[in-house]
Design a protein around this motif. Structure first.
Motif, PDB file in Angstrom:
ATOM      1  N   PHE A  95       5.392  10.231  -4.780  1.00  0.00           N
ATOM      2  CA  PHE A  95       5.425   9.225  -3.730  1.00  0.00           C
ATOM      3  C   PHE A  95       5.637   9.864  -2.372  1.00  0.00           C
ATOM      4  CE2 PHE A  95       6.391   5.424  -1.545  1.00  0.00           C
ATOM      5  CZ  PHE A  95       7.580   5.604  -0.836  1.00  0.00           C
ATOM      6  N   VAL A  96       4.949   9.322  -1.357  1.00  0.00           N
ATOM      7  CA  VAL A  96       5.135   9.779   0.014  1.00  0.00           C
ATOM      8  C   VAL A  96       5.682   8.646   0.892  1.00  0.00           C
ATOM      9  CG1 VAL A  96       3.992  10.669   2.081  1.00  0.00           C
ATOM     10  CG2 VAL A  96       3.286  11.489  -0.196  1.00  0.00           C
ATOM     11  N   ALA A  97       4.979   7.511   0.895  1.00  0.00           N
ATOM     12  CA  ALA A  97       5.375   6.393   1.753  1.00  0.00           C
ATOM     13  C   ALA A  97       4.692   5.134   1.276  1.00  0.00           C
ATOM     14  CB  ALA A  97       5.007   6.669   3.217  1.00  0.00           C
ATOM     15  N   LEU A  98       5.250   3.983   1.648  1.00  0.00           N
ATOM     16  CA  LEU A  98       4.611   2.708   1.339  1.00  0.00           C
ATOM     17  C   LEU A  98       4.854   1.714   2.469  1.00  0.00           C
ATOM     18  CD1 LEU A  98       6.973   0.498   0.438  1.00  0.00           C
ATOM     19  CD2 LEU A  98       6.972   1.842  -1.655  1.00  0.00           C
ATOM     20  N   ASN A 124       8.889   2.353   3.445  1.00  0.00           N
ATOM     21  CA  ASN A 124       9.821   3.210   2.730  1.00  0.00           C
ATOM     22  C   ASN A 124       9.194   4.595   2.665  1.00  0.00           C
ATOM     23  OD1 ASN A 124      12.091   3.984   1.339  1.00  0.00           O
ATOM     24  ND2 ASN A 124      11.404   3.193  -0.636  1.00  0.00           N
ATOM     25  N   TYR A 125      10.042   5.631   2.706  1.00  0.00           N
ATOM     26  CA  TYR A 125       9.548   7.010   2.737  1.00  0.00           C
ATOM     27  C   TYR A 125      10.299   7.883   1.735  1.00  0.00           C
ATOM     28  CZ  TYR A 125       7.503   5.755   7.265  1.00  0.00           C
ATOM     29  OH  TYR A 125       6.781   5.158   8.271  1.00  0.00           O
ATOM     30  N   GLU A 126       9.594   8.871   1.250  1.00  0.00           N
ATOM     31  CA  GLU A 126      10.237   9.918   0.468  1.00  0.00           C
ATOM     32  C   GLU A 126      11.078  10.754   1.421  1.00  0.00           C
ATOM     33  OE1 GLU A 126      10.977  13.640  -1.353  1.00  0.00           O
ATOM     34  OE2 GLU A 126       9.441  13.480   0.201  1.00  0.00           O
ATOM     35  N   ASP A 127      12.214  11.238   0.944  1.00  0.00           N
ATOM     36  CA  ASP A 127      13.173  11.874   1.831  1.00  0.00           C
ATOM     37  C   ASP A 127      12.603  13.066   2.617  1.00  0.00           C
ATOM     38  OD1 ASP A 127      16.151  11.401  -0.254  1.00  0.00           O
ATOM     39  OD2 ASP A 127      15.138  10.083   1.166  1.00  0.00           O
ATOM     40  N   SER A 128      11.764  13.856   1.982  1.00  0.00           N
ATOM     41  CA  SER A 128      11.297  15.080   2.636  1.00  0.00           C
ATOM     42  C   SER A 128      10.331  14.815   3.792  1.00  0.00           C
ATOM     43  CB  SER A 128      10.637  16.011   1.618  1.00  0.00           C
ATOM     44  OG  SER A 128       9.399  15.486   1.185  1.00  0.00           O
ATOM     45  N   ASP A 136       7.026   4.320  -7.886  1.00  0.00           N
ATOM     46  CA  ASP A 136       6.476   4.874  -9.125  1.00  0.00           C
ATOM     47  C   ASP A 136       4.964   4.703  -9.120  1.00  0.00           C
ATOM     48  OD1 ASP A 136       7.349   4.470 -12.647  1.00  0.00           O
ATOM     49  OD2 ASP A 136       5.706   5.540 -11.680  1.00  0.00           O
ATOM     50  N   PRO A 137       4.207   5.781  -9.169  1.00  0.00           N
ATOM     51  CA  PRO A 137       2.751   5.641  -9.128  1.00  0.00           C
ATOM     52  C   PRO A 137       2.191   4.806 -10.283  1.00  0.00           C
ATOM     53  CG  PRO A 137       3.376   7.901  -9.637  1.00  0.00           C
ATOM     54  CD  PRO A 137       4.610   7.192  -9.226  1.00  0.00           C
ATOM     55  N   LYS A 138       2.912   4.723 -11.382  1.00  0.00           N
ATOM     56  CA  LYS A 138       2.419   3.940 -12.525  1.00  0.00           C
ATOM     57  C   LYS A 138       2.359   2.460 -12.219  1.00  0.00           C
ATOM     58  CE  LYS A 138       5.396   5.516 -15.561  1.00  0.00           C
ATOM     59  NZ  LYS A 138       6.056   6.609 -14.788  1.00  0.00           N
ATOM     60  N   GLU A 139       3.046   2.021 -11.184  1.00  0.00           N
ATOM     61  CA  GLU A 139       3.083   0.599 -10.843  1.00  0.00           C
ATOM     62  C   GLU A 139       1.937   0.187  -9.932  1.00  0.00           C
ATOM     63  OE1 GLU A 139       5.044  -1.289 -12.399  1.00  0.00           O
ATOM     64  OE2 GLU A 139       6.248   0.304 -13.313  1.00  0.00           O
ATOM     65  N   TYR A 140       1.091   1.113  -9.548  1.00  0.00           N
ATOM     66  CA  TYR A 140      -0.001   0.815  -8.627  1.00  0.00           C
ATOM     67  C   TYR A 140      -1.293   0.568  -9.387  1.00  0.00           C
ATOM     68  CZ  TYR A 140       3.018   1.659  -4.714  1.00  0.00           C
ATOM     69  OH  TYR A 140       4.035   1.544  -3.795  1.00  0.00           O
ATOM     70  N   MET A 196       0.851  -1.195   0.000  1.00  0.00           N
ATOM     71  CA  MET A 196       0.000   0.000   0.000  1.00  0.00           C
ATOM     72  C   MET A 196       0.883   1.239   0.000  1.00  0.00           C
ATOM     73  SD  MET A 196      -3.022  -1.261   0.029  1.00  0.00           S
ATOM     74  CE  MET A 196      -4.001   0.191   0.370  1.00  0.00           C
ATOM     75  N   GLY A 197       0.513   2.182  -0.828  1.00  0.00           N
ATOM     76  CA  GLY A 197       1.289   3.405  -0.908  1.00  0.00           C
ATOM     77  C   GLY A 197       0.438   4.630  -0.656  1.00  0.00           C
ATOM     78  N   TRP A 198       1.087   5.665  -0.157  1.00  0.00           N
ATOM     79  CA  TRP A 198       0.496   6.998  -0.074  1.00  0.00           C
ATOM     80  C   TRP A 198       1.244   7.901  -1.055  1.00  0.00           C
ATOM     81  CZ3 TRP A 198      -3.875   8.503   2.213  1.00  0.00           C
ATOM     82  CH2 TRP A 198      -4.405   7.738   3.258  1.00  0.00           C
TER      83      TRP A 198
END
Length: 124
Positions: free
Chosen positions: A47-50, A59-63, A107-111, A34-36
Motif C-alpha cells: 500500500f502507498v496511499a488511498l 491515508n498514507y503508508e508511513d514511509s 490491504d490490496p486483496k480488498e480492491y 481509490m488506492g495506489w
C-alpha cells in the motif's frame, strides 16, 4: 467495464519528483475508494496511499508521508499521486486500484479492479 489506466512513470534522480495519473472509467465512482500500490522486484505488493471519491479523505503508508500526495479530480475521473523527494527505495511498478465498497483499507486483496501499472525508477 471498469478500466483504470496509469501514466506518468519514468526514470528520475533521487530527490526528484514525478506525478502519476490514474484515469478511471466504466462506472460511477462516487462511493468508491481509490488506492495506489507499488511492487518492487521480489517483493509483495504494498500500500502507498488511498483517497475516497466522495469526501477526499486520505491515508498514507508511513514511509511516504510528507513526500507523496494523493488527490482526485472528479470531473475527469482521475486520481493523482504527486511524489516528491523520491528515493531509490521508491523504485517499483505503481498500480492504481478501486474498492467498490469504500472501506478505506490498505490491504490490496480488498480492491476490485486494477490498472496495468507504471514503472517508477529512482536512481541514486
Amino acid at each position: 467495464q471498469v478500466q483504470l489506466v496509469e501514466s506518468g512513470g519514468g526514470l528520475v534522480q533521487a530527490g526528484g519528483s514525478l506525478r502519476l495519473s490514474c484515469a478511471a472509467s466504466g462506472r460511477t465512482f462516487s462511493s468508491d475508494v481509490m488506492g495506489w500500490f507499488r511492487q518492487a522486484p521480489g517483493k509483495e505488493r504494498e500500500f502507498v496511499a488511498l483517497i475516497s471519491w466522495s469526501g477526499g479523505h486520505t491515508n498514507y503508508e508511513d514511509s511516504v508521508k510528507g513526500r507523496f500526495t494523493i488527490s482526485r479530480e472528479c470531473a475527469k475521473n482521475t486520481v493523482y499521486l504527486q511524489m516528491n523527494s523520491l528515493k531509490p527505495e521508491d523504485t517499483a511498478v505503481y498500480y492504481c486500484a478501486v474498492d467498490f465498497y469504500g472501506r478505506m483499507w490498505s490491504d490490496p486483496k480488498e480492491y476490485d479492479y486494477w490498472g496495468q501499472g507504471t514503472q517508477v525508477t529512482v536512481s541514486s
